[in-house]
Write an enzyme that holds these catalytic residues in place. Structure first.
Site, PDB file in Angstrom:
ATOM      1  N   CYS A  80     -40.902  -5.863  53.399  1.00 33.80           N
ATOM      2  CA  CYS A  80     -41.255  -6.263  53.073  1.00 33.80           C
ATOM      3  C   CYS A  80     -42.951  -6.979  53.547  1.00 33.80           C
ATOM      4  O   CYS A  80     -43.591  -7.671  54.878  1.00 33.80           O
ATOM      5  CB  CYS A  80     -41.843  -8.130  52.209  1.00 33.80           C
ATOM      6  SG  CYS A  80     -41.951  -8.667  50.747  1.00 33.80           S
TER       7      CYS A  80
ATOM      8  N   CYS B  59     -44.534  -4.777  45.752  1.00 33.63           N
ATOM      9  CA  CYS B  59     -44.710  -5.930  46.324  1.00 33.63           C
ATOM     10  C   CYS B  59     -45.740  -6.888  46.292  1.00 33.63           C
ATOM     11  O   CYS B  59     -46.715  -6.640  46.040  1.00 33.63           O
ATOM     12  CB  CYS B  59     -45.248  -5.309  47.636  1.00 33.63           C
ATOM     13  SG  CYS B  59     -46.320  -6.942  49.236  1.00 33.63           S
TER      14      CYS B  59
END
Ligand SMILES: Cc1cc2nc3c(=O)[nH]c(=O)nc-3n(C[C@H](O)[C@H](O)[C@H](O)COP(=O)(O)OP(=O)(O)OC[C@H]3O[C@@H](n4cnc5c(N)ncnc54)[C@H](O)[C@@H]3O)c2cc1C
Length: 443
Positions: A189, A372
């Protein structure tokens, strides 16, 4: 401190491993049609799918941890918007019923003999192997860590032991520099290191009067090793606007190499001028640790030259051993490492294996879909979604590069639900089918 010492040996999600099957160290022999290594997001999702394909009694998952965490919510835990307790469930509760949970740590994989050796000396053989071991956090590669976490004013959303420390540091902030870092390695991430900066900025604004309060006395600084703020231009443009409007300082090519936690100092190397360092005093420091391949895979027969699991980027089948497959952060798939990517990969990999079980050629191809949710405040998110070509691949027929309240609701409330009840049950394979519907079949 003792739990912090654990961070040196912790597994990829940062969870200290304390409970193993140690009752008997006698060598035991076990054999399964499908063996899954790692009971994180990808491992549990695949074991649920494989259970439906070959029957629960033919599937086993090797996972040492008693607890399973939904890591994406740690961004909100570090900012006080969710509790740490809400992010975890016992591994026994999320293991698909009937599937064998081998509560051990994998130490070695031998694809030539179709066997795996665990830390209690057992050897497990398999017909098909799914590797889902996640990645390795390396706090210890920064001088002064992980011991530095024993001091206040420093935290990291990247591990279960340190995420609450971020929230504490934010609450205790008085005046000075709030420093956020991004390491010189691939990370899971890639948006998370800066999401906590936006949340901290919002926190300091929200709970202090303009001009006189804490935010007026804070320098919010993002020191990143990358030469860009975010890899996909469409979303990076929005983020640059945000950092300018909110007076957030971004220093590119700055890599954290040392923390002097007793003095509240962080040392960064200028990656464009190797050897040149700069010391930042801090009132709050959020560390994103260097990360790397699982040490079980690295250097072994399944690894590529860097150490990641070497899989075909379309089918997720291993490039050398056709009965081995990979999913998630441990692979060398050239896309951003996220849970969203794991979801999309789980659908493709399920299809790949079902075809191979029938002696058919894999037909569905993974396009690199990843996502994301860039949290930019306590009620807004820019939802980045993109593919292997770094091209936006958006689910909703609206411009997702805009900050939106709806997307915050998705991140904070809808996605956790999809995770626990969809992905981990092998029922959620990413938004692909919905994207088609929402774009009237055009995407
Ligand atoms: C702070 C943070 C924010 C994030 N935000 C988002 C987000 O907003 N959106 C998103 O999609 N993703 C996000 N992610 C990333 C996401 O959580 C991961 O990409 C995802 O969990 C990867 O799944 P995985 O199965 O590959 O690895 P993991 O879920 O990490 O699972 C790996 C498993 O392997 C086990 N394991 C490790 N070594 C061994 C061994 N030797 N033997 C046996 N088992 C072993 C571990 O115990 C673990 O259970 C975030 C992550 C963090 C930390």
């Amino acid at each position: 401190m003792s739990s912090l010492r654990h961070l040196r040996q912790c597994h990829p999600a940062g969870i200290a491993i304390s409970h193993y099957h140690t009752s008997s160290r006698a060598l035991s022999k076990q054999s399964y049609k499908v063996l899954v290594l790692g009971g994180g997001s990808g491992g549990i999702a695949m074991s649920a799918r494989l259970k439906r394909m070959v029957g629960a009694e033919n599937v086993a998952v090797v996972e040492p941890s008693e607890m399973h965490y939904y890591q994406p919510i740690w961004t909100l835990v570090g900012a006080g918007a969710k509790t740490l307790a809400s992010s975890g469930r016992s591994t026994s509760s999320i293991m698909p019923s009937g599937v064998k949970w081998v509560k051990s740590k994998v130490e070695e994989i031998n694809p030539e003999t179709n066997t795996v050796r665990t830390d209690d000396g057992s050897e497990i053989s398999y017909e098909y192997l799914i590797v889902a071991l996640g990645l390795q956090l390396h706090f210890e590669k920064i001088k002064g860590l992980p011991e530095g976490f024993g001091h206040p004013k420093i935290g990291s959303n990247y591990s279960v032991e340190t995420v609450d420390k971020t929230w504490k540091a934010l609450q205790d902030f008085k005046e000075g520099n709030a420093v956020f870092t991004f390491p010189n390695t691939p990370v899971k991430c890639a948006g998370a290191p800066q999401k906590i900066m936006y949340l901290s900025d919002a926190f300091l604004r929200k709970f202090s009067a303009p001009k006189t309060g804490k935010r007026a006395k804070a320098n919010v600084i993002y020191n990143t090793s990358l030469p860009v703020l975010f890899g996909i231009k469409k979303y990076a443009d929005t983020l640059w606007d945000i950092v300018k409007t909110r007076d957030l300082q971004v220093n590119l090519r700055h890599n954290l190499i040392e923390v002097r936690a007793d003095k509240q100092e962080a040392v960064f190397e200028n990656l464009d001028k190797p050897g040149e360092t700069k010391v930042f005093e801090y009132e709050m420091l959020h560390v994103t640790p260097p990360m790397g391949p699982s040490l079980v895979i690295k250097g072994g027969p399944l690894a590529d030259e860097v150490g990641w699991l070497d899989v075909n980027k379309e089918t997720l089948q291993h490039n050398k051993y056709p009965n081995v497959f990979g999913i998630g952060d441990c692979t060398n798939l050239p896309t951003a490492k996220t849970g969203a990517a794991v979801a999309a990969q789980s659908a493709i990999l399920g299809r790949t294996i079902s075809r191979i079980l029938k002696n058919q050629i894999p037909d569905k191809k993974y396009d690199g879909y990843t996502s994301c949710p860039l949290v930019t405040s306590y009620n807004t998110v820019v939802l980045a979604e993109f593919d292997y070509n770094a091209q936006p691949l958006e689910t909703f027929p609206i411009n997702q590069a805009k900050e939106r309240r709806l997307m915050y609701y998705m991140k904070a409330d809808v996605m956790p639900h999809l995770y626990w009840h969809g992905l981990l049950r092998g029922l959620w394979g990413g938004p692909g089918p919905y994207r088609k519907l929402m774009h009237l079949g055009m995407k």
